[in-house]
Write a protein that holds these residues in place. Sequence first.
Motif, PDB file in Angstrom:
ATOM      1  N   THR A 165       0.832  -1.200   0.000  1.00 19.95           N
ATOM      2  CA  THR A 165       0.000   0.000   0.000  1.00 19.95           C
ATOM      3  C   THR A 165       0.866   1.249   0.000  1.00 19.95           C
ATOM      4  N   LEU A 166       1.944   1.231   0.768  1.00 17.61           N
ATOM      5  CA  LEU A 166       2.854   2.374   0.787  1.00 17.61           C
ATOM      6  C   LEU A 166       3.495   2.567  -0.589  1.00 17.61           C
ATOM      7  N   SER A 167       3.910   1.498  -1.228  1.00 21.12           N
ATOM      8  CA  SER A 167       4.489   1.595  -2.568  1.00 21.12           C
ATOM      9  C   SER A 167       3.477   2.133  -3.573  1.00 21.12           C
ATOM     10  N   GLY A 193      -9.062   2.437  -4.869  1.00 18.68           N
ATOM     11  CA  GLY A 193      -9.546   1.053  -5.012  1.00 18.68           C
ATOM     12  C   GLY A 193      -8.592   0.060  -4.378  1.00 18.68           C
ATOM     13  N   PHE A 194      -7.299   0.233  -4.636  1.00 18.90           N
ATOM     14  CA  PHE A 194      -6.318  -0.669  -4.033  1.00 18.90           C
ATOM     15  C   PHE A 194      -6.300  -0.501  -2.520  1.00 18.90           C
ATOM     16  N   LEU A 195      -6.398   0.729  -2.051  1.00 21.13           N
ATOM     17  CA  LEU A 195      -6.405   0.995  -0.615  1.00 21.13           C
ATOM     18  C   LEU A 195      -7.580   0.300   0.071  1.00 21.13           C
ATOM     19  N   ARG A 196      -8.722   0.294  -0.584  1.00 20.02           N
ATOM     20  CA  ARG A 196      -9.899  -0.374  -0.017  1.00 20.02           C
ATOM     21  C   ARG A 196      -9.677  -1.884   0.106  1.00 20.02           C
ATOM     22  N   ARG A 205      -8.159  -6.509   3.602  1.00 16.15           N
ATOM     23  CA  ARG A 205      -7.310  -7.694   3.831  1.00 16.15           C
ATOM     24  C   ARG A 205      -6.557  -7.584   5.150  1.00 16.15           C
ATOM     25  N   VAL A 206      -6.037  -6.402   5.454  1.00 14.93           N
ATOM     26  CA  VAL A 206      -5.326  -6.208   6.717  1.00 14.93           C
ATOM     27  C   VAL A 206      -6.270  -6.433   7.890  1.00 14.93           C
ATOM     28  N   ARG A 207      -7.494  -5.931   7.771  1.00 13.38           N
ATOM     29  CA  ARG A 207      -8.476  -6.145   8.853  1.00 13.38           C
ATOM     30  C   ARG A 207      -8.822  -7.623   9.010  1.00 13.38           C
ATOM     31  N   GLN A 258     -11.391  -9.967  -4.657  1.00 15.33           N
ATOM     32  CA  GLN A 258     -10.436  -9.047  -4.048  1.00 15.33           C
ATOM     33  C   GLN A 258      -9.064  -9.170  -4.713  1.00 15.33           C
ATOM     34  N   ALA A 259      -8.651 -10.394  -5.004  1.00 17.12           N
ATOM     35  CA  ALA A 259      -7.364 -10.603  -5.661  1.00 17.12           C
ATOM     36  C   ALA A 259      -7.362  -9.987  -7.058  1.00 17.12           C
ATOM     37  N   THR A 260      -8.451 -10.158  -7.780  1.00 17.17           N
ATOM     38  CA  THR A 260      -8.554  -9.569  -9.112  1.00 17.17           C
ATOM     39  C   THR A 260      -8.562  -8.053  -9.044  1.00 17.17           C
ATOM     40  N   ALA A 261      -9.301  -7.500  -8.080  1.00 18.34           N
ATOM     41  CA  ALA A 261      -9.361  -6.038  -7.925  1.00 18.34           C
ATOM     42  C   ALA A 261      -7.985  -5.470  -7.590  1.00 18.34           C
ATOM     43  N   ALA A 262      -7.271  -6.117  -6.675  1.00 19.08           N
ATOM     44  CA  ALA A 262      -5.933  -5.632  -6.309  1.00 19.08           C
ATOM     45  C   ALA A 262      -4.985  -5.716  -7.499  1.00 19.08           C
TER      46      ALA A 262
END
Length: 111
Positions: free
Chosen positions: A30-32, A66-69, A74-76, A91-95
């Motif tokens: 996410t940072l990248s 979108g990626f942040l969401r 996933r982190v939660r 989720q994998a496809t969206a990321a």
Amino acid sequence: MTTGRRDGSPDARDPGLQPERTRLAWRRTTLSCTVAALLAVRTALHGGATAAGITVCALCLLLWLGFLRVAHGRVRSLSVPDRPRLLGPRQATAATLCTVALAVCAAALLF
């Protein structure tokens, strides 16, 4: 026969540090992604704002959101004490699509 489990039952699970490592990997990614989006904004606005630059900049920001969401969800899900749920195909496809599209937008800004 040894099950390798702490209490010997097949249902007990000792995940060790794997969820923490995965959570940290999502945060690093996410940072990248944030840095890439900010560099895209900087590139789009460098030397004056054009309509195309602003459009690509807005698209980069939407892809970043979108990626942040997906990453936040996933982190939660990894922070639960029991077995975390698997990353679903949506989720994998969206990321993946957000990451690839952000890279394409950033490349389009360079040329």
